[in-house]
Design a protein around this motif. Sequence first.
Motif, PDB file in Angstrom:
ATOM      1  N   LEU A 162      -5.604  -1.279  15.920  1.00  0.00           N
ATOM      2  CA  LEU A 162      -5.448  -1.162  14.469  1.00  0.00           C
ATOM      3  C   LEU A 162      -5.125   0.264  14.042  1.00  0.00           C
ATOM      4  O   LEU A 162      -5.022   0.560  12.861  1.00  0.00           O
ATOM      5  CB  LEU A 162      -6.717  -1.648  13.754  1.00  0.00           C
ATOM      6  N   GLY A 163      -5.025   1.150  14.999  1.00  0.00           N
ATOM      7  CA  GLY A 163      -4.627   2.517  14.682  1.00  0.00           C
ATOM      8  C   GLY A 163      -5.795   3.412  14.313  1.00  0.00           C
ATOM      9  O   GLY A 163      -6.932   2.964  14.211  1.00  0.00           O
ATOM     10  N   VAL A 202       0.839  -1.195   0.000  1.00  0.00           N
ATOM     11  CA  VAL A 202       0.000   0.000   0.000  1.00  0.00           C
ATOM     12  C   VAL A 202       0.883   1.257   0.000  1.00  0.00           C
ATOM     13  O   VAL A 202       0.508   2.300  -0.534  1.00  0.00           O
ATOM     14  CB  VAL A 202      -1.003  -0.039   1.177  1.00  0.00           C
ATOM     15  N   ARG A 203       2.090   1.126   0.546  1.00  0.00           N
ATOM     16  CA  ARG A 203       3.005   2.272   0.534  1.00  0.00           C
ATOM     17  C   ARG A 203       3.647   2.490  -0.829  1.00  0.00           C
ATOM     18  O   ARG A 203       4.204   3.547  -1.096  1.00  0.00           O
ATOM     19  CB  ARG A 203       4.120   2.085   1.575  1.00  0.00           C
ATOM     20  N   GLY A 259     -10.798   2.832   1.125  1.00  0.00           N
ATOM     21  CA  GLY A 259      -9.572   2.887   1.918  1.00  0.00           C
ATOM     22  C   GLY A 259      -8.347   2.890   1.021  1.00  0.00           C
ATOM     23  O   GLY A 259      -7.415   3.679   1.203  1.00  0.00           O
ATOM     24  N   ALA A 260      -8.362   2.017   0.018  1.00  0.00           N
ATOM     25  CA  ALA A 260      -7.226   1.947  -0.896  1.00  0.00           C
ATOM     26  C   ALA A 260      -7.141   3.220  -1.738  1.00  0.00           C
ATOM     27  O   ALA A 260      -6.073   3.800  -1.912  1.00  0.00           O
ATOM     28  CB  ALA A 260      -7.351   0.719  -1.789  1.00  0.00           C
ATOM     29  N   ASP A 278      -5.749   5.382   2.789  1.00  0.00           N
ATOM     30  CA  ASP A 278      -5.970   5.323   4.225  1.00  0.00           C
ATOM     31  C   ASP A 278      -5.282   4.048   4.710  1.00  0.00           C
ATOM     32  O   ASP A 278      -5.911   3.005   4.906  1.00  0.00           O
ATOM     33  CB  ASP A 278      -7.482   5.291   4.491  1.00  0.00           C
ATOM     34  N   TYR A 279      -3.964   4.155   4.920  1.00  0.00           N
ATOM     35  CA  TYR A 279      -3.125   2.965   5.136  1.00  0.00           C
ATOM     36  C   TYR A 279      -3.658   2.065   6.237  1.00  0.00           C
ATOM     37  O   TYR A 279      -3.793   0.853   6.075  1.00  0.00           O
ATOM     38  CB  TYR A 279      -1.698   3.384   5.481  1.00  0.00           C
ATOM     39  N   THR A 280      -3.948   2.660   7.392  1.00  0.00           N
ATOM     40  CA  THR A 280      -4.357   1.831   8.525  1.00  0.00           C
ATOM     41  C   THR A 280      -5.693   1.138   8.262  1.00  0.00           C
ATOM     42  O   THR A 280      -5.887  -0.005   8.641  1.00  0.00           O
ATOM     43  CB  THR A 280      -4.480   2.693   9.793  1.00  0.00           C
ATOM     44  N   LEU A 281      -6.592   1.851   7.600  1.00  0.00           N
ATOM     45  CA  LEU A 281      -7.896   1.249   7.310  1.00  0.00           C
ATOM     46  C   LEU A 281      -7.735   0.065   6.355  1.00  0.00           C
ATOM     47  O   LEU A 281      -8.317  -1.002   6.562  1.00  0.00           O
ATOM     48  CB  LEU A 281      -8.843   2.298   6.716  1.00  0.00           C
ATOM     49  N   VAL A 282      -6.929   0.240   5.316  1.00  0.00           N
ATOM     50  CA  VAL A 282      -6.699  -0.851   4.366  1.00  0.00           C
ATOM     51  C   VAL A 282      -6.123  -2.062   5.091  1.00  0.00           C
ATOM     52  O   VAL A 282      -6.604  -3.192   4.937  1.00  0.00           O
ATOM     53  CB  VAL A 282      -5.737  -0.417   3.247  1.00  0.00           C
ATOM     54  N   LEU A 283      -5.109  -1.826   5.922  1.00  0.00           N
ATOM     55  CA  LEU A 283      -4.474  -2.942   6.627  1.00  0.00           C
ATOM     56  C   LEU A 283      -5.460  -3.635   7.559  1.00  0.00           C
ATOM     57  O   LEU A 283      -5.506  -4.868   7.623  1.00  0.00           O
ATOM     58  CB  LEU A 283      -3.268  -2.433   7.426  1.00  0.00           C
TER      59      LEU A 283
END
Lengths: 531, 307
Positions: free
Chosen positions: B75-76, B27-28, B266-267, B271-276
Motif C-alpha cells: 500500500l506504499g 484525492v489528487r 489522511g484526507a 496523505d494520498y497513500t494512506l487515504v487510498l
Amino acid sequence: MSLPSALRHLVAATAIALLPITAQAAGVLHRGNGAEPETLDPQKSTGVPEANLQRDLFEGLVTEAADGKLIPGAATAWTASEDGLTYRFTLRPDGKWSDGTPVTAEDFVWSWRRLLDPAQASKYAFMLWPLKNAEKFSKGEIKDAAEIGVKAEGPGTLVVTLERPTPYLIGLLAHHASYPVNRKAIETHGDRWTRPGNLVGNGAFTLAEWTPQDRIRIDRSKTFHDVANVALDSVYYYPTEDIQAEYKRYRAGELDITYLIPPDQIAAARRDMPNDVRIVPYFGTYYYALNLTRAPFKDNVKLRQALSLAIDRDAIVEKVAKAGEMPAYAWVPPNTGNYRNPAIAIASKTQGEREAMAKTLLAEAGFGPGKPPVEVEILYNTNDLHKRVAIAVAAMWEQKLGVKARLVNQEWKVYLDMGREMQFDVRRAAWIGDYDDAWSFLELLKSDVGKQNPARYENPAYDDLLRRSAGERDLDARARLMAEAEVMMLNDVPIIPIWHYVSRALVKPYVKGRIDNVQDFHPSRWMSVAK
Amino acid sequence: MFRYAVARLLGAIPTLFALVTIAFFLVRLAPGGPFDEERQLPPEIEANLRRAYNLDAPLSAQYLRYLGDLARGDLGPSFKYKDYRVAELIATGLPVTARIGLSALVVAVVIGVACGAVAALRRNSWVDRLVMTLAMTGIAIPNFVVAPALTLLLGVYLRILPVGGWGDGAVRYLILPVVALALPKIAYVARLTRGSLAEVLGSPYIRTARAKGLRNGTILARHAARAALLPVVSYLGPTAAALLTGSVVIEQIFGIPGLGRYFVQGALNRDYTLVLGIVLFYGTLIILLNLLADLAYGWLDPRVRYD
C-alpha cells in the motif's frame, strides 16, 4: 470453569479494572505532545512535537539549557577564525552513542552530508546552507559531497567552513536538522531505523516504546555523558490532538505537562489551579499578509498603512485572543537574540491617534467618504480563533474606515495553496522563528525568497540592508542594520503584525526543572518529579 | 449458497478496482499537496521531495505504479507518518479499533434487541414509552456530546475511569469509549427491533400460532424472533464495517490509537497513500460484511434462496 465461577471471576476482574487510577511512579513524567510525530528522524521532521522528542533522543554540537539558552552539547568548545568563515569544534571525549560507541567528528560529517543529499529530500536541508557549497550540493549542482564545508580532523575535531560569515551559525547547530544520526543504525535498518530497538541516538534518553497515535516511551540513556544529572527514569509522550481532551486528562492526573491550554479554559484554569498555568512570551508573531501583487494593495502604501493603523491590537488581544498575548506593531518578537528591537513609532500612540492617522491616510490614498468603498477579502484557515479575529478586524475596518471586508475560510491545505499562489487580498498567517536570531524573521520579506515571501514584498533597499548585515561581523553593527531594515519594511506595511505569541501549558507543581523560556524548549534531561 | 458467495466475491473485484481508481484521482483533485506547510520550501527542495515520493511522474504513470504495488500487496509509504508504511499503520490500528468496535456492536445488539423486544411486547405501556424516549434521545445526542460528558463525570469528578489513552487495552480504558460508541447504536437497534417485532406479532402466521395454542415464549423464540431480526441484521452489516474502521470523534476524544482518525486526517493531510489504503480497506470490509448479512438473511428467512 462453571458458569457461576466464571461470573465471579468476571466480577472480580471488573472490580479491579474499576479501581481508582493510582498515583504515578516517581521518576516518570507524562507529557502531552500535541500531535503524533510525523517521523523521529531529525533530518526529515519539521514540527514541534517531533522536535520535543528529538531534543531528548539526540544532541547537537550545541544544545539547550533548562532555560533554553545555548550551551555546549556534543562539542565542548569551539573557535571562529578572524574572518568568521571557519569554525573549529572540539568534540567531548566522553560523547557516546546509545550503543556505546563514541560520537566522532566523522559522524557529523556523514550526518550533514545526509541532510544535504538531494535523494534524502530533507525539508530543512537549507538549515545548513550557510556551509560552503552546501546549497549547491543540496540543489544537485555539485555531486561530490567532499566539497561541502565540513571536515573531520581526527575523531575529536570538526572543521566547518562557511560560504559567508553567519553570526547565527551556533543557533543553527542546536537545531534538530544538525543533529548527528547513527550511520550504522541507518545502514542496517533503512527506513525502520527510528523504531524502538533500532534507533541509536546520543541524547539523554533512548527510545523504548512507540505505539503510533497512543504513546512513546523514552528511558534514560546509560551512555549519556551527563547521565549522573538526569533525574527521570522514563518519559511518556502522548499525542494530544484534541486539546479539550488533553485538558481533561491533565485534570484527571493522567498528564503532568500539557502541550496547550484550550483558550476557553484559560480563565477557569487561572482560577482553579493558578500555580499550574504557564503562559509566557513565545518566539512567534501572528500577522496579516497583504497581497502586493494586485489591487487594491499593489503600489498603495497609504491604504496599507491605514488598514494597519485601524486595527486595535489591544482590543483583539484582550477580547478575542485572551491568553495574554502581546499586541504587536513589530515583526521580530521582543528579546530576540543578537538583536535590539527598534522603537516603532505607531506603537507609542493611542488607538485614537492611530485611527485619526488612518482616516487621513485613507483619504490621501483616494478613498473615504463619498468615494466607492475599498473591498477586500480576508483569507484564513478554518479555525475558531482565526475566525473571531477576522470578524473583529473586519468590524474595525468597516467602522473606522468604511472598508468592506469579506471573510473567506478554507481548509488548511487549500488555504496554504491559495496563499502560495497569491489568491487573496489579506491572509491570516503566523511565523515562529526556527532559531534565536532576528534573521529567522527578517529573511522572510527578502525579495529573493520566492513563494516564501508572504506578501511578495520587493524592496531593494531592504534587501541591501539585510545583505550588508549578513556580511557584518560586529554584532552591534549587524543588529543596527537589521533593525533599520525592520523599520523600513514595517513602514511599507507588506504585513500587519497583530500579536506576539505566548506559549501556554499546564505544569503540575511537582514537576521541577521546567523553566519557562521564549523558545518553549523543555528538554526532559533537566526535569524531575518531586511528590 | 457457496456458489453464491463465490460469485459475490468475484463481483467485488471490479467494484474495488473502480473504488481505488475514483479515489486515486479524486484525492489528487484537492488543492494543496502532502508537503505544503506554513513554511514554503525552496523550489529545489520541493523538487527533491516530489522525486523521492514519485510525485514528479505524470499522474497516469503514478496510477499504474500504484496499481502495480497494490497487486504485490504493497500500500506504499505514508506521506505524513514517514517512518511507517500504510499497511503497518492499518495493522497497528485495526486490533484496537476492532476491539472497541466489536465490543460496542455486541453491547448494542444485546441491549438494543432486549429493549426493543420489551417495548414491542408491552406496546404503549410506560415501559414502551420510556424505552422509546431514551432511544430517541440516544439517537439525537451526538457522540461528541455524550463522550465528553461521560469523561467529565466518571473521569474528572469521580475519578473511577481513565479519561483517555489506551493503556494496552486494559478493560477500564475500554469502558467509556465502548459506551459512548454503543449508545446511539443501542437506540437505533431498539427502535428497529420494536418496529419489526410489533409488525411481526400482528401478522397472520403469529395469529395462527396463537390459535394453535402455543405459549407466548415459544411463539416469540421460534417464530417471531427470526423474522423480527431481519432489519436488525441488514443494519448490522454496514454498522459493523463502520465500527471496524473506527470513529474519528471517539478516537480523538479518548486518545485511542485506532484506525478512525487516519481516514479524516489522511484526507486533510493529503496523505494520498494512506487515504487510498483506508478507502480500500473500508470498501473490502463493507463488501464482506454485507455478504455476511445477506447470508444470515437466508438462514433467518426461509423465503430467501440463493440460486
